[in-house]
Write a protein that holds these residues in place. Structure first.
Motif, short mmCIF file in Angstrom:
data_model
loop_
_atom_site.label_atom_id
_atom_site.label_comp_id
_atom_site.label_asym_id
_atom_site.label_seq_id
_atom_site.Cartn_x
_atom_site.Cartn_y
_atom_site.Cartn_z
N ILE A 258 0.84 -1.20 0.00
CA ILE A 258 0.00 0.00 0.00
C ILE A 258 0.87 1.25 0.00
O ILE A 258 1.74 1.42 0.86
CB ILE A 258 -0.95 0.02 1.22
N LYS A 259 0.64 2.11 -0.97
CA LYS A 259 1.37 3.37 -1.05
C LYS A 259 0.40 4.51 -0.75
O LYS A 259 -0.53 4.75 -1.52
CB LYS A 259 1.97 3.54 -2.45
N SER A 260 0.60 5.15 0.38
CA SER A 260 -0.29 6.24 0.76
C SER A 260 0.49 7.32 1.48
O SER A 260 1.50 7.06 2.14
CB SER A 260 -1.41 5.71 1.67
N LYS A 261 0.00 8.54 1.36
CA LYS A 261 0.63 9.67 2.04
C LYS A 261 0.18 9.71 3.50
O LYS A 261 0.91 10.18 4.37
CB LYS A 261 0.23 10.97 1.35
N ASN A 262 -1.03 9.23 3.73
CA ASN A 262 -1.60 9.28 5.08
C ASN A 262 -1.36 7.99 5.85
O ASN A 262 -1.22 6.91 5.26
CB ASN A 262 -3.10 9.56 4.99
N PHE A 264 -2.30 4.84 8.20
CA PHE A 264 -3.47 3.97 8.29
C PHE A 264 -3.18 2.79 9.22
O PHE A 264 -2.02 2.45 9.48
CB PHE A 264 -3.87 3.45 6.90
N LYS A 369 -3.50 -1.10 -4.28
CA LYS A 369 -3.72 0.17 -4.97
C LYS A 369 -5.05 0.80 -4.58
O LYS A 369 -5.14 2.00 -4.30
CB LYS A 369 -3.68 -0.07 -6.48
N GLY A 372 -4.81 2.12 -1.04
CA GLY A 372 -3.98 3.32 -0.99
C GLY A 372 -4.71 4.55 -1.50
O GLY A 372 -4.62 5.64 -0.91
N GLU A 373 -5.43 4.39 -2.59
CA GLU A 373 -6.18 5.52 -3.17
C GLU A 373 -7.29 5.99 -2.23
O GLU A 373 -7.51 7.21 -2.08
CB GLU A 373 -6.76 5.12 -4.53
N ILE A 375 -7.36 5.59 1.06
CA ILE A 375 -6.73 6.18 2.25
C ILE A 375 -6.45 7.66 2.03
O ILE A 375 -6.65 8.50 2.92
CB ILE A 375 -5.43 5.42 2.61
N ASP A 376 -6.02 8.00 0.82
CA ASP A 376 -5.63 9.38 0.53
C ASP A 376 -6.75 10.23 -0.07
O ASP A 376 -6.53 11.40 -0.40
CB ASP A 376 -4.44 9.38 -0.45
N ASP A 377 -7.94 9.67 -0.20
CA ASP A 377 -9.03 10.41 -0.83
C ASP A 377 -10.30 10.35 0.02
O ASP A 377 -11.23 9.59 -0.24
CB ASP A 377 -9.32 9.82 -2.22
#
Length: 419
Positions: A258-262, A264, A369, A372-373, A375-377
């Protein structure tokens, strides 16, 4: 109208098939006089619940039928699957004998098999001289090839289940039931494919799609005011039995990707024979700061978890539909699950994300993916959550189901009474 319902499992204090049976009986009783055939073992819970909640259910006549002690006490200990299925077959035969006797006094307008929602046994009510409805039923789903690594050690159980799916539906009485049925409702494509193999070509038009699940309007009303706002830490939750077919390992393997800025966390609720091995996997892969196991918690506590969560994941390898999906959507949570079984028709791509099933690598990458999307949206999460809630409110309440089926009953009765 007098409706005879076969609800092998019917219990207001339990979940899954038992609650489906109870909810259908209770809802249908608002519109018709209901004769509900169910297990004697559910009698105490039904009577206690009605007394404690002041529900009289005047329009319902419960007919309690004992289960076979041999199958439930003896064979069940040797083989749970055979014991349960054998007990169910015998119970259905006993129910039919009672129905035949009762039929001499009462003219049933419709006979409807509701629970258990399993396509392998249609019972015997189709032998009565009234329009017969079978379903919605599921159970035809099989574990996809891309998940073969996750059923290692369970191949015998999987193959035995497939064998029983084939052998039970090959019985002449099963084929006759499908032929005599006025309508057959299937919960998912996989079950429809199994049923079609046993139907005459001239009967295929009887087979229709309908999820076996709905939700109480009161449950939705209590969650109408839920508003979700962005958080520093996004909570992803999954709930259910920790057994191999629930696919928790698939979710765990996706987490490192998982690639996320936030920030989790993944909270896992439930218990089962895989918990120890899943906890070991988390420890061996240094995921302790991201994944937490909370065990099985009371219903009321789980409702608070839903309110505080941000994303719900159903990673089951196979599932007729999934009760938890309805609870998550009712709590305005976006759902991430696989593009199969009944879930794909409820979640679609407007109440969450459906992961295609092409290969193990693809599934894990796409799951990571999607998470991750989301998490950041936060706006997307809210949009999916609102859509899911409104979808349940419009199409999936028990009262809506009762209205729809009442129309089906009425149409069948008119057709049956044509000169």
């Amino acid at each position: 109208m007098k409706i005879l319902l076969s609800v092998f499992q019917c219990n207001p204090l339990q979940g899954s098939d038992a609650f489906v049976g109870w909810s259908y009986v209770k809802s249908m009783a608002k519109y018709h006089e209901v004769y509900a055939f169910t297990r004697t073992q559910d009698k105490k819970d039904i009577e206690t619940y009605c007394k404690n909640t002041n529900q009289s259910l005047d329009n319902v006549h419960f007919i309690y039928i004992d289960q076979s002690k041999f199958f439930t006490k003896v064979l069940y200990k040797l083989n749970r699957y055979l014991g349960y299925l054998g007990s169910y077959f015998v119970w259905q035969h006993s129910a039919y004998k009672v129905a035949k006797r009762l039929r001499k006094q009462i003219k049933f307008d419709i006979c409807h098999h509701v629970s258990i929602a399993d396509f392998r046994c249609a019972g015997y009510l189709w032998k009565l001289d009234a329009p017969f409805i079978f379903g919605p039923v599921g159970g035809g789903q099989e574990t996809p090839q891309c998940f073969s690594d996750y059923i290692k050690g369970h191949e015998k159980a999987e193959n035995f289940r497939i064998f029983m799916n084939r052998i039970t539906t090959a019985l002449p009485s099963y084929k006759k039931a499908l032929h005599r049925a006025a309508v057959v409702y299937s919960s998912n494509d996989e079950t429809s494919a199994c049923i079609k193999k046993r139907m005459l070509k001239s009967d295929l038009g009887k087979l229709k799609q309908m999820t076996e699940l709905c939700i109480d309007q009161s449950y939705l009303d209590a969650r109408e005011d839920i508003k979700r706002t962005p958080k520093k830490t996004v909570h992803i939750i999954v709930s259910g039995r920790l057994i191999y077919r629930k696919g928790i390992r698939v979710l765990l393997e996706s987490i490192p990707m998982i690639k996320s800025k936030n920030k989790f966390v993944v909270d896992i609720y439930g218990d089962g024979n895989q918990r120890e091995s899943l906890e070991k996997y988390v420890k061996d892969n240094n995921l302790q700061n991201v994944v937490a196991f909370h065990g099985k918690i009371p219903f009321d506590e789980m409702q608070k978890v839903y309110r505080d969560a941000d994303i719900y994941v159903l990673p089951s390898l196979r599932e007729t539909t999934g009760t938890a999906i309805f609870e998550a959507m009712a709590n305005k949570l976006p759902v991430v699950t696989f593009n199969q079984n009944g879930a794909k028709y409820v979640v679609e791509n407007d109440a969450g994300v459906l992961i295609d099933l092409e290969s193990k690598t693809q599934v894990i990458e796409d799951l990571a993916k999607a998470l991750g999307e989301l998490i950041d949206d936060p706006e997307r999460r809210v949009r999916y959550g609102k859509c899911g809630f409104n979808k349940l409110k419009s199409h999936y309440t028990w009262d809506e189901r009762a209205k729809k089926m009442s129309k089906v009953y009425d149409d069948l009765l008119k057709e049956n009474n044509k000169p």
